[in-house]
Design an enzyme around this catalytic site. Structure first.
Site, short mmCIF file in Angstrom:
data_model
loop_
_atom_site.label_atom_id
_atom_site.label_comp_id
_atom_site.label_asym_id
_atom_site.label_seq_id
_atom_site.Cartn_x
_atom_site.Cartn_y
_atom_site.Cartn_z
N ASP A 92 -1.95 2.13 4.70
CA ASP A 92 -0.48 2.05 4.67
C ASP A 92 -0.13 0.79 3.89
O ASP A 92 0.28 -0.22 4.45
CB ASP A 92 0.01 1.98 6.13
N SER A 93 -0.35 0.87 2.58
CA SER A 93 -0.31 -0.35 1.77
C SER A 93 0.92 -0.40 0.87
O SER A 93 1.59 0.61 0.65
CB SER A 93 -1.55 -0.39 0.88
N THR A 94 1.15 -1.58 0.34
CA THR A 94 2.15 -1.74 -0.70
C THR A 94 1.62 -1.07 -1.98
O THR A 94 0.52 -0.54 -2.00
CB THR A 94 2.44 -3.24 -0.95
N ASP A 95 2.40 -1.14 -3.03
CA ASP A 95 2.05 -0.46 -4.28
C ASP A 95 0.91 -1.21 -5.01
O ASP A 95 0.59 -2.34 -4.63
CB ASP A 95 3.32 -0.35 -5.12
N ASP A 107 4.47 -3.52 9.65
CA ASP A 107 5.73 -3.17 10.32
C ASP A 107 5.49 -2.45 11.64
O ASP A 107 6.39 -2.35 12.47
CB ASP A 107 6.58 -2.29 9.38
N ASP A 113 -7.40 -9.50 4.37
CA ASP A 113 -7.28 -8.60 3.23
C ASP A 113 -8.10 -7.35 3.54
O ASP A 113 -9.31 -7.45 3.79
CB ASP A 113 -7.80 -9.31 1.98
N GLY A 114 -7.45 -6.20 3.53
CA GLY A 114 -8.13 -4.94 3.86
C GLY A 114 -9.35 -4.70 2.99
O GLY A 114 -10.35 -4.14 3.44
N HIS A 160 6.03 7.63 8.44
CA HIS A 160 5.07 7.30 9.49
C HIS A 160 4.55 8.55 10.22
O HIS A 160 3.38 8.60 10.60
CB HIS A 160 5.65 6.26 10.45
N1 AAT Z 1 4.84 1.30 6.70
C1 AAT Z 1 5.51 1.30 5.45
C2 AAT Z 1 5.49 -0.07 4.90
C3 AAT Z 1 4.59 -0.48 3.98
S1 AAT Z 1 4.25 -2.12 4.00
C4 AAT Z 1 2.61 -2.33 3.50
C5 AAT Z 1 1.98 -3.58 4.09
O1 AAT Z 1 0.70 -3.76 3.46
C6 AAT Z 1 2.73 -4.90 3.89
O2 AAT Z 1 3.06 -5.44 5.14
C7 AAT Z 1 1.75 -5.80 3.14
O3 AAT Z 1 1.79 -7.15 3.53
C8 AAT Z 1 0.43 -5.14 3.49
N2 AAT Z 1 -0.66 -5.40 2.52
C9 AAT Z 1 -0.57 -5.48 1.18
N3 AAT Z 1 -1.77 -5.72 0.64
C10 AAT Z 1 -2.66 -5.79 1.65
C11 AAT Z 1 -4.06 -6.04 1.73
N4 AAT Z 1 -4.78 -6.24 0.62
N5 AAT Z 1 -4.65 -6.03 2.94
C12 AAT Z 1 -3.92 -5.82 4.08
N6 AAT Z 1 -2.59 -5.60 4.06
C13 AAT Z 1 -1.96 -5.59 2.87
C14 AAT Z 1 4.07 0.42 2.92
C15 AAT Z 1 5.13 0.63 1.91
C16 AAT Z 1 4.80 1.64 0.85
C17 AAT Z 1 5.74 1.43 -0.30
C18 AAT Z 1 5.74 2.57 -1.21
N7 AAT Z 1 6.58 2.33 -2.35
#
Ligand code: AAT
Length: 282
Positions: free
Chosen positions: A155-158, A86, A137-138, A62
């Site tokens: 700050d997204s998931t994979d 988070d 959805d972003g 972060h």
């Molecule tokens: N701060 C570190 C944690 C994360 S979480 C990433 C967040 O992105 C999740 O809460 C998920 O619900 C959200 N997310 C996923 N797809 C979308 C979308 N299309 N639009 C908006 N939000 C979304 C990041 C972790 C990184 C992991 C690396 N391995």
């Protein structure tokens, strides 16, 4: 009986943390959400079985996703955070008095609710009056935005599941359009180490350099992410992350950080040869 959280980092490598107890488990419309307590890493959040953050090492991620762009861009007033339910990125952003508005676009309301209840260390600043939370959805959210944000933090998931769209050319192009003329986008850029992750990382990088005139990659050590070697992308319209970095101005803010500092800022952009080759060979 011992309980362990195990994540497959490749078909041949797993990473495990001994779990003290499970705090929360839920299935949302988008993903499975789990929160555990552990001795070594404190409380941690996983989505669909993948590590998102632990209390012990989240400061690295972060601080690096927020302070690097904030120390480069001259006047950041309006910020868009995509993902990051988070609250960790928001927590670092609200420390800047000049930031007037933060739009947090998180697809999954249940992630925010669970983090507010069980992860106050990261979610504690989501109630700051400058923060507006949008459950969307972003990918769709940025489509209609133009010349609006000084900084976008992805700050997204994979790049699979709900996060997939946040690694597309369409998305990066729309982020470019949504930024002001001084603006920049920073994203979590996956890992260069294991070949399968590196391919996704290269693909994302190619799309970013096609969309932005200035694009650089920087790194940090994040112990609980696959291989521990993690990258971030800095993509900008005008400002270069090192040439326009104003260390004195950032220091004058007097923000106390646990990882980020002026030497790290510059050093993080120095990449190992194998990573440079991966980025160049596309
Ligand atoms: N701060 C570190 C944690 C994360 S979480 C990433 C967040 O992105 C999740 O809460 C998920 O619900 C959200 N997310 C996923 N797809 C979308 C979308 N299309 N639009 C908006 N939000 C979304 C990041 C972790 C990184 C992991 C690396 N391995």
């Amino acid at each position: 009986m011992e309980l362990w959280f195990t994540e497959e980092h490749t078909d041949n490598v797993t990473f495990s943390i001994k779990v003290d107890r499970q705090i929360y488990s839920g299935q949302s419309e988008f993903q499975r959400i789990d929160i555990f307590d552990s001795l070594e890493f404190g409380r941690f959040l996983t989505l669909d079985g993948y590590m998102m953050l632990t209390e012990k090492d989240e400061f690295i991620y972060h601080e690096m996703i927020v302070h690097v762009p904030m120390a480069v861009l001259p006047e950041v007033k309006k910020v868009l955070v995509i993902g990051g339910g988070d609250g960790g990125a928001v927590r670092e952003l609200v420390r800047y008095p000049n930031v007037e508005q933060i739009d947090l676009v998180e697809i999954d309301r249940q992630v925010i609710e669970a983090c507010k209840t069980y992860l106050p260390q990261t979610a504690g600043k989501l109630d700051d009056p400058r923060v507006a939370i949008h459950y969307a959805d972003g990918l769709k959210f940025v489509r209609s935005k133009k010349d609006e944000y000084d900084l976008i933090i992805v700050d997204s998931t994979d790049p699979f599941g709900p996060g997939e769209g946040l690694f597309t050319k369409e998305f990066y192009g729309n982020c470019y359009k949504a930024l002001t003329e001084n603006g920049a986008m920073v994203n979590q850029h996956e890992s260069p180490f294991y070949p399968k992750d590196a391919v996704a990382m290269q693909r994302a990088h190619k799309r970013i350099i096609d969309s932005f005139p200035i694009s650089r990659v920087y790194q940090a050590h994040i112990p609980t992410y696959p291989s521990g070697h993690w990258l971030f992308g800095f993509a900008s319209k005008k400002y270069h992350p090192i040439e326009n970095y104003d260390a004195a101005a950032w220091k004058a803010l007097g923000l106390k950080t646990k990882y980020y500092n002026d030497k790290i800022h510059v050093g993080a952009f120095a990449l190992p040869n194998y990573v440079k080759e991966l980025l160049e060979e596309m």
